[in-house]
Each structure stands twice: as C-alpha cells, then as structure tokens.
Design a protein around this motif. Structure first.
Motif, short mmCIF file in Angstrom:
data_model
loop_
_atom_site.label_atom_id
_atom_site.label_comp_id
_atom_site.label_asym_id
_atom_site.label_seq_id
_atom_site.Cartn_x
_atom_site.Cartn_y
_atom_site.Cartn_z
N ARG A 145 -8.58 32.57 -50.61
CA ARG A 145 -9.07 32.28 -51.96
C ARG A 145 -9.93 31.02 -51.98
NH1 ARG A 145 -10.02 35.21 -56.48
NH2 ARG A 145 -10.35 33.78 -58.21
N PHE A 146 -9.53 29.99 -51.27
CA PHE A 146 -10.19 28.70 -51.37
C PHE A 146 -11.19 28.43 -50.26
CE2 PHE A 146 -6.22 27.99 -53.77
CZ PHE A 146 -6.78 27.59 -54.97
N SER A 147 -11.26 29.27 -49.27
CA SER A 147 -12.19 29.06 -48.17
C SER A 147 -13.62 29.40 -48.60
CB SER A 147 -11.80 29.92 -46.96
OG SER A 147 -12.78 29.84 -45.95
N LYS A 148 -14.57 28.66 -48.05
CA LYS A 148 -15.98 28.95 -48.31
C LYS A 148 -16.38 30.29 -47.69
CE LYS A 148 -17.33 24.08 -48.52
NZ LYS A 148 -18.16 23.00 -47.90
N ARG A 149 -15.63 30.72 -46.67
CA ARG A 149 -15.91 31.98 -45.99
C ARG A 149 -14.83 33.01 -46.32
NH1 ARG A 149 -19.63 32.17 -42.24
NH2 ARG A 149 -18.54 33.86 -41.14
N GLY A 150 -14.26 32.91 -47.51
CA GLY A 150 -13.20 33.82 -47.90
C GLY A 150 -13.63 35.28 -47.89
N ALA A 151 -14.90 35.53 -48.19
CA ALA A 151 -15.40 36.90 -48.21
C ALA A 151 -15.42 37.52 -46.82
CB ALA A 151 -16.80 36.94 -48.82
N HIS A 152 -15.40 36.69 -45.78
CA HIS A 152 -15.45 37.18 -44.41
C HIS A 152 -14.05 37.33 -43.81
CE1 HIS A 152 -19.83 36.67 -44.08
NE2 HIS A 152 -19.65 35.58 -44.83
N PHE A 153 -13.00 36.98 -44.55
CA PHE A 153 -11.65 37.14 -44.04
C PHE A 153 -11.39 38.62 -43.78
CE2 PHE A 153 -11.11 32.87 -44.59
CZ PHE A 153 -9.80 32.41 -44.53
N GLY A 154 -10.67 38.90 -42.71
CA GLY A 154 -10.42 40.28 -42.31
C GLY A 154 -11.43 40.78 -41.30
N LYS A 155 -12.45 39.96 -41.02
CA LYS A 155 -13.48 40.36 -40.06
C LYS A 155 -13.45 39.51 -38.79
CE LYS A 155 -16.54 41.73 -43.88
NZ LYS A 155 -17.85 41.51 -44.54
#
Length: 508
Positions: free
Chosen positions: A285-295
């Motif tokens: 939620r708070f990471s700048k690269r949260g959208a890339h989590f899971g990759k």
C-alpha cells in the motif's frame, strides 16, 4: 542494570561449547523442517521434544528453540524456489519471491529473505529482553472481545488496504470462513458441515490446504503453460550477498514497519501468519512501487519475512512472562517447560533467572547462527533451479503427498490436498487472490470463538466491543483501515474526473 547483568550471565551459559553445538544442530534440523512442506516448526519441535527429557533444561530449550529459528529461516527456501510455502507464514513470501527466482534473481531473493528474517527475529528478541516485565500487566487485560478486535483488525486491513479487486478479496475471505467452520464447534460441541464424514470432524488442516492451493495448483498451472525451470541459475557468492545488503537501507521504513506489525501480532493472538500478510499488505500500500508487487519486488520479500519472524519470536514473550503461549510452537515449548518442572510466568524470572536469561541469550546467538548457516547453504538450495521441471514436478508431488499424509497420518488428507490443488488452479485462472482465503481459514474459527465468547459474557450485547479503551480503540482502527482503501480510491477517482472535466473544458 540488573537485567543487563543477567543477560551477560546468560551469554556465558549459552556460549558453552555443548550449548553452541546444540544450537547449531537445532538450526540445521530446523532448516530441514522448514524446507519440508507439511512438517512445520511446531511438528518438528513436538517430534524431537521427547528426546530432550533427559537433558539439562537449559540445553534442551536451546536445542528446541534453535529448531524453531531454523524453521523460520528454512520456510523461505521452497517458497522462493518452488512457490511452495515450507511454513505457513511463508505464503506471502511466494508472492514476490517466486517471481524473482523465475527472473533469475533467486540469490537476491533468498539473501533478502534470510536477512529480513534475522532483522525481524532480532527485533522480537529485543522486545522480549526489555519488555517482558511490562507485557504481563498488558496481556492480562485481553479477553474474548479484545481477541476478536485483533482478528477484525487483520481482516479489515487486508480488505481495505489490498490492491486486488475488493469483491474478489471478500469472496475469497468468505470461502475461507466457510471452510474454517467445518468440523466440531468448539463452543456448542455440534458438528458442522461434516455430512456424516468422520474425517471432516477435525475440519480442514491448514497446512494440507496450503500445500494443495500453492503446491499442486502451481504444478497444474505450470504444466499447462509449459514453463520449464531448466537453465535457471542463481550464482551465489559474497559479492551478491553484499550487493543485496547494500540495497536494504533504502527499505528501512518497510523493515521498521514490518517489525512493529510483527511484534504486535506476536504478543497479541494475531500470530506470524497474519503478521506476514499484514506486513505485505502495508508494504504494498505504501510503497512507491506497490503496483509492481507480485511481479518480483524485493520489498515484497522483505516485508512478510520481517513481520513473520518478528511475530514468531515475539510469541515467546507471553509464554515466558505469563505462561500463555502465543503460537503453536510456543505451546509445545510450554509443555516442555512443564515436563522439566518449570512453571512459566512472572516468577520464572525470579526463581529460574539463569534459565530465562540463558534462553534469551541463545535467541540472539541462535538467530545469528541461523543467518550464517542459511547463507552458507544458499548455493546448495539455489542449484535446485537448474533441475529440469520434468524431474522436479514428480518430486514435488511426492513431497507434497508425504507432507500432507504426515500431518495426521491420513490418506484422506492427500485427497483433500489434491482437491484444494484444483481449487488453487481455478483461482489462479480466474485471477482470484488466494491469500484472503488462506487468512480466513487460519483465523476464521478463532475469530468466531472469540466473538461468541464475548457475546456470551455480555448476554448478547454488542456493547462489549466498546466496553473499554483497548477494545474500542482496536475496533476503531479496524474500521478506519477497512474504509481507508475505498475512500482513497474514491478521492483519486474524483480527482481524475475533475482533471478530465478541466481538460474537456480547455479543449472547448
């Protein structure tokens, strides 16, 4: 100052040659336990507990606790290399650890996982060292209402702060709650949804479900997609380790946040499993690269491992200070203490000071020994990535079947594992998250029991969840986290709509 002197005396006890030997042996056995799906830290400690009855209590508890530390480290190995959680709390590690391995970064993922494990466990040991006298008065305030509030906090944070489709998250949670309700009702004693089956009386074992969902499900998906592991290399050397360590300071906030979450969930009944999911969710939620989590984000490996190990270690605090085990492994260790004639609780720090501080000192040394041993054996485990998948898949199937059978010595569990493997395959094909299902299955029955016990104590009044500042504060935080995601999403959508309107007006 007295506690510091006692800790130094504890280090003298733990650093004796025979205790160092027991520590190293325990860590190695624990890594093996953590790697094998289905065995797990609690089972490994329970199996070896009878062998320690003739030993000195201090040496025995050092051996058993070192098995625990090793299992905490070892659970990440199969999670990252095979997408099969070796331990229940390693499920969240698979989300980014396995994609990193697929991309050829298994060495970095393993180094990050082991280092995060050490940091999280160290934070838990520091907590035990300095807060054990204080936690007694705090934890004794927890009743059924407070327990339920903690579980509610976990569920709400997962729904409100998750980035997946919330309808799918809630659906997955509901399926998990439904599965958790199968078996014997611990409050009324009634059988629920067993359909006349004696095997279902004990419900679905969590590890059997996890092995099926993640292990068998991944094998089916991989076989369908025709992926091959052959040729995957993970060259491990000191340079890789130092390079990974050099990148960790940029994630200090994630590490600190995960340590805090883990220590809280360890002392309270949340546990390492819930802590790993919550740590991962907050990092995403708070990471700048949260959208890339899971990759394949290294931050997605650091967060759950740090939180899980902080929680797993902190769970020993209420066991030592109050005699209340905070985890399954702590319960097994509690049984060992009672067999050795030791009564955990506040008086243990007075009557058995050498034992307590020797154990605490061994926690520092055991975690350091675990980090060194797992880093030294990384090449051995990373080499598995070079084995062709056609050879690996049957071995994984056999290991999963053995692990599922070993839990209760039941062939029925193997069929359950296969059934959940198919369910996991379907979930992955339909893009439904597995983590909420797993979380609800683990904590669902405990949350239900706490909720019903609180209502029984209050004659059915919901006011019990606002009866004091502690429980009401937990409930308020849970509701805030539940609504946080939808509110922020609505604000973001409103902002985009306003920008679109301004752009349209400017175009006119």
């Amino acid at each position: 100052m007295d506690d510091f002197s006692s800790l130094l005396a504890g280090f003298q006890i733990a650093l004796s040659w025979h205790n160092i030997g027991f520590m190293a042996l325990g860590v190695i056995l624990g890594i093996v336990v953590g790697v094998l799906p289905g065995l797990g830290g609690p089972n490994g400690v329970a199996i070896l507990l009878p062998l320690t009855f003739g030993m000195d209590p201090t040496s025995a508890i050092i051996l058993l606790s070192s098995i625990y530390w090793g299992a905490l480290f070892g659970g990440a190995i199969t999670s990252i290399l095979f997408n099969i959680p070796g331990e229940a709390w390693s499920v969240a590690t698979t989300f980014d650890g396995y994609p990193m391995a697929i991309r050829g970064h298994a060495a970095e993922a393993l180094t990050a996982a082991f280092t995060a494990s050490f940091i999280g466990a160290l934070s838990g040991v520091v907590l035990i060292t300095f807060v054990a006298p204080l936690v007694a008065s705090f934890a004794l305030r927890f009743g059924p209402a407070e327990f339920f509030a903690v579980f509610l906090l976990t569920f709400c944070s997962f729904v409100g702060m998750g980035r997946d489709n919330r309808a799918k998250i809630i659906t997955s949670l509901c399926i998990g709650f439904l599965l958790a309700a199968v078996g014997l009702d611990s409050i009324s004693g009634d059988l629920r949804m067993t359909f006349g089956s004696t095997e279902l009386m004990r419900g679905f074992d969590f590890l059997v479900v996890v092995i099926g969902l993640f292990g068998i499900g991944e094998i089916l998906l991989t076989a369908e997609e025709g992926l091959v592991f052959k040729g995957k290399h993970a060259k491990i050397d000191l340079k890789v380790v130092l390079k990974t360590w050099a990148s960790l300071p940029r994630y200090w906030l994630t590490l600190v946040r995960s340590c805090v979450v883990g220590m809280w969930m360890g002392v309270t009944p949340g546990g390492a499993i819930a802590a790993s999911f919550m740590g991962y969710g907050l990092a995403k939620r708070f990471s700048k690269r949260g959208a890339h989590f899971g990759k394949g984000e290294i931050e997605g490996v650091l967060a759950p491992e740090t939180a899980a190990h902080a929680a797993g270690t902190s769970a020993l605090l209420p066991m030592l200070a109050l005699g209340i085990p905070g985890s399954a492994t702590a319960a097994v260790l509690l049984g060992g203490l009672l067999v050795w004639g030791l009564q955990p609780g506040p008086m243990l720090f007075v009557e058995q000071k050498d034992f307590v501080w020797g154990l605490i000192a061994s926690m520092y040394l055991g975690n350091l020994a675990g980090l060194i041993i797992v880093l030294a054996t990384v090449p051995l485990f990373a080499a598995v990535m070079r084995i062709p998948f056609s050879f690996v898949a049957p071995v994984i199937l056999i290991v999963c079947a053995i692990g599922a059978y070993t839990i209760s010595n039941s062939v029925f569990d193997i069929w359950v594992m296969l059934g959940f493997g198919i369910l996991g395959y379907i979930f992955k094909k339909l893009d439904y998250p597995l983590a909420p299902l797993v979380l609800a299955l683990v904590l669902g029955d405990r949350a239900e029991d706490a909720f019903r016990q609180a209502l029984l104590g209050s004659a059915g009044s919901l006011d019990v969840f606002w009866a004091n500042g502690l429980v009401s504060g937990l409930v308020i935080v849970a509701l805030v986290l539940l609504l946080w995601g939808p509110i922020t999403d609505a604000i973001a959508a409103l902002g985009r709509r306003n920008e679109s309107a301004k752009a349209a007006k400017a175009a006119e």
